[in-house]
Design an enzyme around this catalytic site. Structure first.
Site, PDB file in Angstrom:
ATOM      1  N   ARG A  58      54.401 -55.247 -37.131  1.00 36.61           N
ATOM      2  CA  ARG A  58      55.442 -54.493 -37.370  1.00 36.61           C
ATOM      3  C   ARG A  58      55.099 -53.108 -36.807  1.00 36.61           C
ATOM      4  O   ARG A  58      54.245 -52.361 -37.442  1.00 36.61           O
ATOM      5  CB  ARG A  58      56.012 -54.534 -38.740  1.00 36.61           C
ATOM      6  CG  ARG A  58      57.350 -53.562 -39.063  1.00 36.61           C
ATOM      7  CD  ARG A  58      58.326 -54.028 -38.311  1.00 36.61           C
ATOM      8  NE  ARG A  58      59.763 -53.184 -38.808  1.00 36.61           N
ATOM      9  CZ  ARG A  58      60.688 -53.313 -38.012  1.00 36.61           C
ATOM     10  NH1 ARG A  58      60.983 -54.058 -37.024  1.00 36.61           N
ATOM     11  NH2 ARG A  58      61.723 -52.475 -38.536  1.00 36.61           N
ATOM     12  N   GLN A  85      49.890 -44.525 -44.640  1.00 38.03           N
ATOM     13  CA  GLN A  85      49.033 -44.447 -46.005  1.00 38.03           C
ATOM     14  C   GLN A  85      50.216 -45.270 -47.039  1.00 38.03           C
ATOM     15  O   GLN A  85      49.707 -45.817 -47.935  1.00 38.03           O
ATOM     16  CB  GLN A  85      48.806 -43.244 -46.423  1.00 38.03           C
ATOM     17  CG  GLN A  85      47.422 -42.936 -45.853  1.00 38.03           C
ATOM     18  CD  GLN A  85      46.609 -41.793 -46.602  1.00 38.03           C
ATOM     19  OE1 GLN A  85      47.041 -41.010 -47.039  1.00 38.03           O
ATOM     20  NE2 GLN A  85      45.158 -41.887 -46.224  1.00 38.03           N
ATOM     21  N   GLU A 119      46.424 -73.761 -70.563  1.00 40.48           N
ATOM     22  CA  GLU A 119      47.595 -73.470 -69.755  1.00 40.48           C
ATOM     23  C   GLU A 119      47.747 -72.191 -69.083  1.00 40.48           C
ATOM     24  O   GLU A 119      47.922 -72.031 -67.821  1.00 40.48           O
ATOM     25  CB  GLU A 119      48.903 -73.661 -70.476  1.00 40.48           C
ATOM     26  CG  GLU A 119      50.003 -73.407 -69.850  1.00 40.48           C
ATOM     27  CD  GLU A 119      51.263 -73.691 -70.833  1.00 40.48           C
ATOM     28  OE1 GLU A 119      51.496 -75.040 -71.239  1.00 40.48           O
ATOM     29  OE2 GLU A 119      51.953 -72.825 -71.278  1.00 40.48           O
TER      30      GLU A 119
END
Lengths: 84, 381
Positions: free
Chosen positions: B270, B281, B244
């Protein structure tokens, strides 16, 4: 290979909080009933047994009768290793 | 050591990515708001054999090795933006693994074909209101009553629970031996007398995956419906939880890859202060950290899957992987919102949903705190 000794030493050194070496575990001491093996202890023990003795423990073998004492654990391991 | 994937594995991933992009990303915002599980998309996934990937051929599956399965889930979660659906599928796969490993012939013949075709939905019922990380304090008990076990108690936060046709229930059969030999697992069907399913719980994320409570009031279960042997429950749980944690971590990594690509794309498009924001940075460092975590996570994930393919116990490795990958996902989601700024906070951009969906990854299948306990203990503390 003395599986009994190796298992006993592993439990004494890694699972039981026993830094001064007092109250050392005996081969017939109850591991489950005395609460020595909790869930994290069980995980550590299973990994130790499988890695040290190169065995794979199946769910059907993870039953109380095999984990009662160091003696029963050693029997389980010796039964499995003798098959190979 | 060979790190390369086979040609078949690469094609397998590509086919799932193409399928998921085309078929599974409809009505995402609406379904999230309404908390709607898409049975239609579930069936499409079944049609692609995604649900049968761990089911033996004998029972109608197309059993692949576990690494290939993990690669498939990673690809699915990368291309399918409905993380709730992916989680529901992961739950189904875990139940199929559980039944394949521990069911007897009759149980496999009865359940595996339906589950692997997606005709029936499965759930695992372990967590209780007072037994979350502390699984062994569970109170739900199964007591022998003639030819039956009589089950009383309740479970909560059960993934797929409200929809489940088949429930794999863990209950106490010997309260004096909780650690080993005292818990058993049972296969319960939805129409079993004494079983009551609660409504889906209203939750923060993974809203399209139904999750809820199960109540057992004198629920009678035949001895034939015990999975494995009486008392094997914790051993079964210990085995299945490793599968799992690996499957869920694969899903998280797929999501992380998608988030990383989304952030890189946004960083290019953008513009602020006269240049794309990727040139700053403070943005590119966030993307570097995401990439580092993704690549390290993949290495650990593939090792976990490889170990399970070898039939090896992987308690430590699956805890390390689960902890690292789920925390990395949560961090990536937070950073993605920061990179997207105000738009990231808006539902329309679908970044905030990733965060709401991702946060639960550090809680289910063992919290990060529990994983750290396991890791420190296994390391010798």
């Amino acid at each position: 290979m003395d599986s009994k000794k190796m298992i006993r030493e592993f439990i004494n050194s890694t699972i039981i909080d026993n830094p001064n070496g007092k109250n050392k575990l005996k081969d017939t001491d109850p591991l489950l009933e005395a609460g020595i093996l909790d869930s994290l202890g069980m995980m550590k023990l299973l990994s130790f047994l499988e890695e040290t003795f190169s065995v794979s423990l199946e769910a059907k073998e993870l039953m109380p009768e095999n984990f009662e004492t160091v003696e029963t654990l050693s029997s389980l391991i010796e039964n499995k290793t003798s098959k190979y | 050591m060979d790190f390369s994937l086979s040609k078949e594995q690469i094609l397998f991933q590509k086919s799932i990515i193409d399928f998921a992009r085309k078929e599974l990303n409809d009505n995402l915002i609406e379904n999230d708001e309404k908390g709607s599980f898409s049975l239609k998309n579930w069936k499409k996934c079944a049609g692609m054999d995604i649900l049968s990937i761990q089911c033996p051929v004998k029972y109608g599956g197309c059993k692949e090795d576990f690494l290939t399965t993990v690669l498939g889930i990673e690809a699915l979660s990368y291309a399918c933006k409905d993380s709730g659906l992916v989680h529901a599928i992961a739950t189904q796969l875990c139940c199929i693994i559980l039944l394949s490993l521990f069911g007897n012939e009759t149980q496999k013949e009865k359940h595996l074909p339906n589950l692997s075709k997606g005709e029936k939905i499965a759930a695992q019922a372990i967590t209780e209101p007072e037994a979350g990380s502390d699984v062994l304090s569970m109170q739900t008990a199964a007591v022998i009553s003639g030819e039956y076990y009589k089950i009383n108690g309740s479970k909560t936060f059960i993934s797929n629970g409200p929809l489940a046709d088949v429930i794999i229930l863990f209950a106490i059969t010997n309260p004096n031996r909780r650690q080993l030999g005292g818990v058993s697992s049972f296969i319960i069907q939805k129409d079993q007398k004494g079983l009551r399913k609660g409504e889906p719980l209203d939750k923060m994320g993974l809203r399209t995956m139904h999750n809820g409570e199960l109540f057992f009031d004198d629920c009678l279960v035949s001895h034939d419906d015990i999975l494995g042997k009486e008392g094997q429950g914790m051993a079964i749980f210990g085995d299945v939880i490793e599968f799992e944690r690996t499957i869920l971590a694969a899903a998280h990594l797929g999501t992380m890859q998608r988030i990383l690509e989304m952030c890189i794309q946004y960083g290019k498009s953008r513009r602020q202060f006269g240049q794309p924001i990727e040139k700053f940075q403070s943005i590119s460092n966030k993307i570097s950290d995401m990439k580092v975590n993704l690549e390290l996570g993949k290495m650990m994930l593939y090792k976990m899957a490889w170990m399970k393919d070898q039939g090896r116990r992987a308690t430590l490795e699956t805890s390390i992987g689960k902890l690292f990958i789920s925390e990395s996902l949560k961090k990536a989601c937070l950073e993605a919102i920061q990179i997207h700024g105000g738009y990231g906070y808006m539902k329309e951009y679908e970044v905030e949903r990733e965060l709401r969906d991702g946060i639960a990854s550090t809680i289910y299948s063992g919290t990060s705190e529990l994983q750290r306990n396991i890791i420190s203990s296994m390391a010798g503390v």
